[in-house]
Design a protein around this motif. Structure first.
Motif, PDB file in Angstrom:
ATOM      1  N   ASP A   6      68.162  86.199  55.342  1.00 46.04           N
ATOM      2  CA  ASP A   6      69.349  85.352  55.464  1.00 46.04           C
ATOM      3  C   ASP A   6      69.023  83.929  55.030  1.00 46.04           C
ATOM      4  O   ASP A   6      67.912  83.437  55.251  1.00 46.04           O
ATOM      5  CB  ASP A   6      69.853  85.338  56.904  1.00 46.04           C
ATOM      6  CG  ASP A   6      70.753  86.519  57.216  1.00 46.04           C
ATOM      7  OD1 ASP A   6      71.632  86.817  56.386  1.00 46.04           O
ATOM      8  OD2 ASP A   6      70.569  87.141  58.278  1.00 46.04           O
ATOM      9  N   ILE A   7      69.999  83.273  54.417  1.00 41.81           N
ATOM     10  CA  ILE A   7      69.919  81.836  54.159  1.00 41.81           C
ATOM     11  C   ILE A   7      71.105  81.177  54.848  1.00 41.81           C
ATOM     12  O   ILE A   7      71.879  81.849  55.529  1.00 41.81           O
ATOM     13  CB  ILE A   7      69.901  81.541  52.644  1.00 41.81           C
ATOM     14  CG1 ILE A   7      71.087  82.213  51.939  1.00 41.81           C
ATOM     15  CG2 ILE A   7      68.601  82.017  52.017  1.00 41.81           C
ATOM     16  CD1 ILE A   7      71.161  81.925  50.446  1.00 41.81           C
ATOM     17  N   ASP A   8      71.249  79.869  54.691  1.00 47.21           N
ATOM     18  CA  ASP A   8      72.291  79.161  55.433  1.00 47.21           C
ATOM     19  C   ASP A   8      73.674  79.772  55.207  1.00 47.21           C
ATOM     20  O   ASP A   8      74.484  79.856  56.114  1.00 47.21           O
ATOM     21  CB  ASP A   8      72.308  77.683  55.024  1.00 47.21           C
ATOM     22  CG  ASP A   8      71.066  76.955  55.530  1.00 47.21           C
ATOM     23  OD1 ASP A   8      70.435  77.491  56.471  1.00 47.21           O
ATOM     24  OD2 ASP A   8      70.729  75.895  54.989  1.00 47.21           O
ATOM     25  N   ASN A   9      73.930  80.194  53.985  1.00 40.55           N
ATOM     26  CA  ASN A   9      75.259  80.733  53.699  1.00 40.55           C
ATOM     27  C   ASN A   9      75.106  81.915  52.745  1.00 40.55           C
ATOM     28  O   ASN A   9      75.306  81.809  51.548  1.00 40.55           O
ATOM     29  CB  ASN A   9      76.146  79.657  53.065  1.00 40.55           C
ATOM     30  CG  ASN A   9      77.583  80.131  52.908  1.00 40.55           C
ATOM     31  OD1 ASN A   9      77.993  81.098  53.546  1.00 40.55           O
ATOM     32  ND2 ASN A   9      78.341  79.460  52.061  1.00 40.55           N
ATOM     33  N   GLY A  10      74.704  83.064  53.286  1.00 42.54           N
ATOM     34  CA  GLY A  10      74.537  84.237  52.440  1.00 42.54           C
ATOM     35  C   GLY A  10      73.187  84.893  52.604  1.00 42.54           C
ATOM     36  O   GLY A  10      72.544  84.815  53.652  1.00 42.54           O
TER      37      GLY A  10
END
Length: 589
Positions: free
Chosen positions: A573-577
């Protein structure tokens, strides 16, 4: 597909054996009272011939035919020897894919035939197969010499004239090909062979249609269809109906093309995936040209389904071929080791006298060690072959997974926007599938090809999201995407996973980025990121089917086992996606 056609030639008949006939023959052979009777050997040879046609995956056929040859040698039965040699050659030629090795068996059969003029009617079995070997090797001159010898020396020349015509087609000498197809018609009329006459008119119509002569082609296919009905030649239905569908399509008589495509589909049955694939391809073209876009989409789906089934069948045959080769090689190596052992024991016995017992024990121990080493080496090779087969099977799984989602997108677009607006995407999808099928048999393809297929897929998948997906691709200037290689079907399933389980669940425009860069030109790294819902929206399987991400992981695992290399794979996972990073060995054309 030529191998399949040549197998039909080997049988010297068009109608393949039915399973009940083979089972009945097997029971008769098993219950026959003696092994040294000529009728028993004839039945064994006939059994192998029919199995080659109906069940080519039987790995025991070569040893079965070899045993028939040995019994025929014991009782000095020339006919049994000739037919067994031809059968062994056919197994090696068509099932093991070793035509050069098969030549020796065909020629040995001819040597026996030369000394037995009463068996001359079995000569074509060797000559036709030898000609097929040369045709497969592209040695058309040798093939033509053999076929023309058959044409001059044996009756029923209509069949051989056909083969000569086919060779000229391979040589792209179409005028000569059509001459022999027409000659086949004349000779079939002379012999009053109505089946051969119908078949010859059909073959000529196909060639005339391909040569851009639709009116002549229609004339010949109509004569063929007339003969089919008049003489009730049912076993030619699938061949002639298939040719009729193509001829009428080229002549732009789409109603007749549809009628005969459907008749041919009924005639070929559900298991003939090669014919069904071609017929659904014809139907797709017919419906598209007739602006029947919904029917065209349905035909295209069935074309893809038949192609996938055909690929799986080919893989089963390839696996059986590997098993046959492994078994034959194992027996040969062990036999050689045993012979060498006995030779050495004999020499030591003659030379040493008093040390014989010790020497024999030592030699036996050493040869048993060698035998174990041979077995282990062959098992290792076979394991590698099985890994390759698993990798190929996994690659075959990716195609239907990919096409299902793409077709679903077009289908939904068709329902919401109408068939007229969907037609452009249908044509675009057909073009994409052509590229997919071209690349699906390769383990490694250029980066540019993978990106091209992925970009087209994103465009088609975006139909369901009103084109609200943006794909950006950033390739390091130091990389030539045309010559740098990547395992096929590596990036696309990851992006497909991002769309299906990430971007589909957001209410804002979706973005996917792909970055490709080298690591000291020893490794190549791919980073794929999306702005979807993250790992919480991902799942491992759909209705029991493996997800695209799982198949990518399995593909990487099999590649690592096969090449003994380490491929780095991480999903997080990353901050948004979601971010997916893959590092593979740097490889170029």
């Amino acid at each position: 597909m030529k191998k399949l056609l040549y197998m039909l030639v080997f049988a010297c008949q068009i109608l393949a054996a039915q399973p009940q006939v083979i089972d009945s023959l097997a029971r008769r052979i098993e219950n026959y009272p003696t092994r040294t009777d000529t009728l028993y050997l004839d039945m064994r040879n006939d059994y192998v011939r029919q199995k080659i046609l109906y069940d080519p995956t039987d790995s025991a056929l070569q040893s079965y035919a070899q045993e028939t040859l040995e019994i025929s040698n014991e009782i000095d039965y020339p006919k049994g020897q000739v037919l067994a040699l031809q059968r062994i050659g056919a197994v090696i030629h068509y099932l093991q894919g070793k035509p050069v090795e098969a030549i020796d068996y065909y020629q040995k059969a001819l040597e026996i035939l030369n000394g037995h003029p009463e068996l001359i009617k079995y000569t074509p079995g060797s000559l036709i197969n030898l000609a097929n070997v040369y045709t497969g090797q592209g040695d058309h001159e040798k093939a033509l010499r053999l076929f023309k010898r058959l044409h001059l020396e044996f009756e029923d020349n209509d069949v051989v004239a056909h083969r000569i015509g086919n060779v000229y087609v391979d040589m792209e000498q179409y005028d000569s090909a059509m001459h022999y197809f027409k000659l086949a018609i004349v000779e079939a009329e002379r012999l009053k062979n109505h089946a051969a006459l119908a078949y010859s008119h059909s073959a000529l119509s196909f060639r005339l249609s391909s040569a851009g002569k639709p009116d002549e082609a229609v004339s010949h296919i109509e004569q063929s269809l007339s003969l089919l009905i008049e003489y009730d030649i049912a076993f030619l239905n699938k061949n002639i109906y298939s040719n009729a569908a193509m001829v009428y399509q080229k002549a732009r008589d789409f109603d007749q093309a549809e009628i005969y495509s459907l008749k041919a589909l009924e005639a070929v049955g559900p298991s003939n995936h090669f014919s069904r694939r071609n017929l659904y391809g014809t139907l797709y073209e017919v419906y598209k040209e007739s602006s029947k876009f919904s029917e065209a989409l349905d035909a295209l789906e069935k074309y893809i389904e038949s192609n996938d089934s055909l690929t799986n069948n080919d893989r089963k045959l390839e696996t059986a071929k590997k098993e046959i080769e492994f078994e034959a090689r194992q027996k040969e190596l062990l036999a050689q080791a045993e012979i060498s052992k006995h030779k050495l024991i004999s020499k030591i016995y003659l030379a040493s006298g008093g040390g014989v017992i010790f020497a024999i024990s030592l030699i036996s121990f050493l040869f048993w060690q060698r035998r174990a080493a041979i077995t282990k080496a062959n098992e290792a090779e076979f394991k590698t072959n099985l890994i390759e087969s698993k990798l190929v099977a996994l690659r075959a799984q990716l195609n239907p997974h990919f096409t299902f989602n793409a077709l679903n997108a077009i289908d939904q677009y068709m329902m919401t926007h109408g068939v007229e607006k969907a037609s452009d995407y249908l044509v675009k999808f057909a073009s994409l599938m052509r590229n997919v099928l071209d690349n699906s048999q390769d383990d490694w393809i250029p980066v540019s090809e993978e990106i091209k297929m992925t970009s087209l897929y994103v465009e088609i998948a975006g139909l369901r999201l009103q084109d609200s997906i943006k794909l950006t691709v950033d390739i390091d200037p130091g990389i030539n995407p045309e010559t740098t290689l990547i395992p096929s079907w590596l990036i696309q399933p990851i992006i497909e996973n991002s769309i299906e389980h990430g971007i589909m669940k957001i209410d804002y425009p979706g973005t996917i980025s792909v970055r490709v860069f080298p690591d000291d030109f020893e490794k190549l790294t791919f980073i794929i990121e999306d702005n979807g819902v993250g790992m919480a929206g991902k799942k491992i399987s759909e209705n029991g089917r493996p997800s695209g991400m799982k198949m990518v992981k399995d593909r990487i695992r099999y590649l690592n086992e096969l090449t003994d290399t380490k491929t780095y794979f991480e999903i997080r996972d990353i901050d948004n996606g979601v971010n997916v990073t893959i590092t593979i060995p740097f490889k170029t054309i």
